[in-house]
Write an enzyme that holds these catalytic residues in place. Sequence first.
Site, short mmCIF file in Angstrom:
data_model
loop_
_atom_site.label_atom_id
_atom_site.label_comp_id
_atom_site.label_asym_id
_atom_site.label_seq_id
_atom_site.Cartn_x
_atom_site.Cartn_y
_atom_site.Cartn_z
N GLY A 48 0.82 -1.23 0.28
CA GLY A 48 -0.06 -0.13 0.09
C GLY A 48 0.79 1.33 -0.08
O GLY A 48 0.34 2.25 -0.61
N GLU A 102 3.58 4.13 5.93
CA GLU A 102 2.36 3.51 5.92
C GLU A 102 1.22 4.38 5.10
O GLU A 102 1.12 5.50 5.30
CB GLU A 102 1.78 2.77 7.05
N ASP A 103 0.48 3.61 4.11
CA ASP A 103 -0.56 4.26 3.57
C ASP A 103 -1.95 4.66 4.56
O ASP A 103 -2.28 5.84 4.76
CB ASP A 103 -1.17 3.29 2.46
N ASP A 106 -5.61 2.01 10.63
CA ASP A 106 -6.90 1.78 10.79
C ASP A 106 -7.22 1.47 12.36
O ASP A 106 -6.98 2.30 12.90
CB ASP A 106 -7.42 0.63 9.90
N GLY A 108 -4.65 0.08 13.89
CA GLY A 108 -3.37 0.05 14.62
C GLY A 108 -2.81 -1.18 15.03
O GLY A 108 -1.75 -1.36 15.46
N ASN A 109 -3.62 -2.19 14.81
CA ASN A 109 -3.18 -3.75 15.08
C ASN A 109 -2.14 -4.00 14.38
O ASN A 109 -1.11 -4.71 15.11
CB ASN A 109 -4.33 -4.54 14.75
N LYS A 134 -7.31 6.82 10.67
CA LYS A 134 -8.96 6.72 11.05
C LYS A 134 -9.17 7.07 12.66
O LYS A 134 -9.01 5.65 13.19
CB LYS A 134 -9.81 5.63 10.49
N ASP A 163 -6.05 -0.38 -1.91
CA ASP A 163 -6.76 -1.17 -2.88
C ASP A 163 -8.06 -1.76 -2.32
O ASP A 163 -8.15 -1.97 -1.05
CB ASP A 163 -5.89 -2.44 -3.27
N ARG A 169 -5.19 0.74 -6.79
CA ARG A 169 -3.71 1.06 -6.17
C ARG A 169 -3.14 2.22 -7.05
O ARG A 169 -2.57 3.07 -6.87
CB ARG A 169 -2.70 0.07 -6.11
P1 IMP Z 1 -4.84 -1.75 10.64
O1 IMP Z 1 -3.91 -2.96 11.44
O2 IMP Z 1 -6.20 -2.20 11.22
O3 IMP Z 1 -4.07 -0.56 11.30
O4 IMP Z 1 -4.86 -1.93 9.17
C1 IMP Z 1 -4.03 -1.47 8.41
C2 IMP Z 1 -3.93 -2.16 7.22
O5 IMP Z 1 -5.33 -2.38 6.87
C3 IMP Z 1 -3.65 -1.27 6.14
O6 IMP Z 1 -2.23 -1.20 5.86
C4 IMP Z 1 -4.27 -1.33 4.91
O7 IMP Z 1 -3.77 -2.51 4.14
C5 IMP Z 1 -5.64 -1.93 5.68
N1 IMP Z 1 -6.63 -1.05 5.32
C6 IMP Z 1 -7.21 -0.46 6.40
N2 IMP Z 1 -8.41 0.30 6.11
C7 IMP Z 1 -8.43 0.36 4.90
C8 IMP Z 1 -9.03 1.05 3.93
O8 IMP Z 1 -9.82 1.99 3.87
N3 IMP Z 1 -8.66 0.86 2.59
C9 IMP Z 1 -7.83 -0.11 2.08
N4 IMP Z 1 -6.98 -0.70 2.98
C10 IMP Z 1 -7.32 -0.63 4.28
#
Ligand code: IMP
Length: 179
Positions: A48, A102-103, A106, A108-109, A134, A163, A169
Site C-alpha cells: 500500500g 504506511e498508507d 486503521d 493500529g493492530n 482513521k 486497494d 492502487r
Molecule cells: P490496521 O492494522 O487495522 O491499522 O490496518 C492497517 C491495514 O489495513 C492497512 O495497511 C491496509 O492494508 C488495510 N486497510 C485499513 N483500512 C483500509 C481502507 O480503508 N482501504 C484499504 N485498506 C485498508
Amino acid sequence: MQKIIAQDLSFELYLPASDIQKRVQALGAAIRQQYENKNPIFIGVLNGAFLFTADLVRACQISCEVDFIKIASYAGTTSTNKMKKAIGLSKDIKQRHIILVEDIVDTGNTFSKLLPDLQVLEPASIAIATLLLKPEALQYPNLPIQFVGFEIPNKFVIGYGLDYNEVGRQLEGIYQLAE
Ligand code: IMP
C-alpha cells in the site's frame, strides 16, 4: 463527482491528487526539520505505501536510505488475532533513526504487532508516517504516529496505493466507498 467502480463496489472522489501532493510536501518539510543530518531509514510497508513512500522521500530533500517490508500474516481466524511479521528488511537498523511509512493506520493492530519486532533490533528511534489515519477506528493510542497526512472517517478508501481486492492502487486521488 468522479466515480470509480471497483468490482462490486462504487467509490467517489474524496481527496484529489493535488490535495495529496500538497500535504505530502508539508509532511516532507516537517520530516526535514526533525531529521536533517540524521540520515534516517524510511521503511515503506508494501504494497500500500509504495506511492506514498516514493513521494515522501522526494519531498523531504534530505539524505536518507529507503527500504521496504511486507507484512506476513499467519494463523488465527480473524485479521486481528492473526500473527503478523515483517519480512524483507534488508538493512541493519541498529542505532539508526527509522521512519515507518504506511498508507493507512486503521485499528493500529498491524503496527502494535510489528513495533516490538523492530525494537529488538535496537534502532535509535522509530516514528510512523502515515498518509491516512482513521481516529475512530484506532485501538492503540500509544503508537508513535508522528506524521499524519489526513485524518479521515471510518469508511473504506482506495487509491494512491490503497486497494480493494488489489483494485485501485494506481489511482492518483483517494476514493471513498459511496453510501
Ligand atoms: P490496521 O492494522 O487495522 O491499522 O490496518 C492497517 C491495514 O489495513 C492497512 O495497511 C491496509 O492494508 C488495510 N486497510 C485499513 N483500512 C483500509 C481502507 O480503508 N482501504 C484499504 N485498506 C485498508
